[in-house]
Design a protein around this motif. Structure first.
Motif, PDB file in Angstrom:
ATOM      1  N   GLU A 215      -9.482 -30.417  -2.899  1.00 23.69           N
ATOM      2  CA  GLU A 215      -8.320 -31.282  -3.156  1.00 23.69           C
ATOM      3  C   GLU A 215      -7.040 -30.689  -2.578  1.00 23.69           C
ATOM      4  O   GLU A 215      -6.210 -31.406  -2.002  1.00 23.69           O
TER       5      GLU A 215
ATOM      6  N   LEU B 187     -18.255 -31.868  -1.544  1.00 20.44           N
ATOM      7  CA  LEU B 187     -18.255 -32.615  -2.795  1.00 20.44           C
ATOM      8  C   LEU B 187     -19.614 -33.205  -3.152  1.00 20.44           C
ATOM      9  O   LEU B 187     -19.902 -33.419  -4.329  1.00 20.44           O
ATOM     10  N   ARG B 188     -20.480 -33.447  -2.150  1.00 24.82           N
ATOM     11  CA  ARG B 188     -21.719 -34.165  -2.426  1.00 24.82           C
ATOM     12  C   ARG B 188     -22.989 -33.358  -2.165  1.00 24.82           C
ATOM     13  O   ARG B 188     -24.056 -33.716  -2.677  1.00 24.82           O
TER      14      ARG B 188
ATOM     15  N   ARG C  61     -14.028 -27.711  -6.257  1.00 26.09           N
ATOM     16  CA  ARG C  61     -13.507 -29.072  -6.073  1.00 26.09           C
ATOM     17  C   ARG C  61     -11.988 -29.080  -5.961  1.00 26.09           C
ATOM     18  O   ARG C  61     -11.409 -29.859  -5.198  1.00 26.09           O
TER      19      ARG C  61
ATOM     20  N   LYS D  45     -15.279 -32.442   3.762  1.00 27.51           N
ATOM     21  CA  LYS D  45     -15.000 -32.834   2.375  1.00 27.51           C
ATOM     22  C   LYS D  45     -16.234 -33.454   1.732  1.00 27.51           C
ATOM     23  O   LYS D  45     -16.577 -33.148   0.579  1.00 27.51           O
TER      24      LYS D  45
END
Length: 309
Positions: free
Chosen positions: A281, A294-295, A277, A290
């Motif tokens: 960033e 992240l998901r 993560r 992204k």
């Protein structure tokens, strides 16, 4: 180590492994097996000509390819050597070979030539699985930069941050040929373990149910994973002595230490997910990438779906 044809001194690893018959029908697990680079036997291997003995006709032995033995079975596993059937010659010839059927198959023993030397020869019908080969291949992980030799200046370091980890190999039927070295970070000394002295950290993983439900949304599915995810995240040099371990290198015991997160640490899942993560960033990729990072990841596994326009 002594055999009929030689004696040599060597240092050995002690492992557990599985033995299988050539047809794959019989299997046996053996423990306390000493692993050495080479068994001291006669060179070159001797081919046994069983076709010259009619009473051995029909015995399923592959004598077309002769090689060095892979494994020596000792009397601590005598049940594997117990004769279940014996075939011998007749006519009073004391120097004829004979065949014995054991748990793994047939072997032939007796004179290997018509000359004056009557050594014992054998074509034991057993084979060893790839366990030993995979065991030796584990040493390649140290060559990937995941571990390093403890510097000479640090070997006698005693500042309360030195810890030695026991380790063992783990295999999976889902990943044949893959061996993972797992460090026992829960091993205790005087009631204290490395895991007991570390914080687990927050659960930064996506909820698995959410990842799987999104996986069913569109027509095309994409799966991927991060290779050796824990090993991609480096440990600060100041903390590496808490991750020391012993390893055989060229028949010598050496002290190494992990440079990256090991399997078995209570903190590793949180730290590695945080690193992923934090990378997102810092790099700031496009929104589509992204969102995937992240998901759609559960630890090191990605499950993503896409529509095609």
């Amino acid at each position: 180590m002594s055999t009929l044809w030689g004696t040599r001194e060597t240092q050995s690893k002690v492992v557990s492994l599985s033995l299988t018959s050539p047809d794959g029908r019989r299997e046996a697990s053996v423990t306390n097996v000493m692993v050495v680079p080479r068994v001291p036997v006669r060179q070159p291997p001797v081919k046994i000509e069983i076709d010259k003995s009619p009473y051995l006709k029909g015995i399923p032995l592959n004598t077309s390819q002769v090689s060095e033995p892979d494994v020596l079975i000792g009397m601590d596993n005598a049940w594997l050597l117990k004769p279940l059937e014996v075939r011998g010659g007749s006519g009073g010839n004391k120097h004829q070979p004979y065949a014995t059927r054991t748990y793994f198959g047939w072997s032939v023993n007796g004179p290997i030539s018509a000359g004056k030397s009557y050594n014992v020869g054998s074509c034991f019908a057993s084979s060893i699985e790839a366990d030993v080969e995979r065991l030796w291949m584990m040493e390649n992980e140290c060559e990937e930069g995941y571990a390093e030799y403890v510097p000479e200046t640090d070997l006698k370091r005693d500042d309360g941050k030195v810890w030695y980890l026991p380790h063992h190999s783990v295999t999976s039927e889902a990943k044949p040929g893959k061996v993972r070295v797992v460090f026992d970070c829960a091993a205790q000394k005087n009631g204290v373990s490395l895991n007991s002295q570390c914080l687990q950290g927050p659960d930064l993983n996506n909820k698995l149910i959410h990842v799987l439900l999104r996986f069913r949304q569109h027509h095309y599915a994409i799966t991927a994973d991060i290779e050796a995810m824990y090993h991609q995240v480096k440990i600060p040099i100041s903390d590496r002595d808490a991750l020391r371990f012993l390893w055989y290198v060229s028949d010598e015991i050496r002290e190494l230490r992990m440079t990256s997160h090991p399997f078995g640490g209570i903190w590793c899942a949180s730290s590695s997910t945080y690193a992923l993560r934090k990378t997102v960033e810092d790099v700031q990729p496009c929104e589509e990438i992204k969102d995937t990072l992240l998901r759609s990841f559960y630890t090191d596994n990605m499950f993503e779906v896409r529509t095609v326009t």
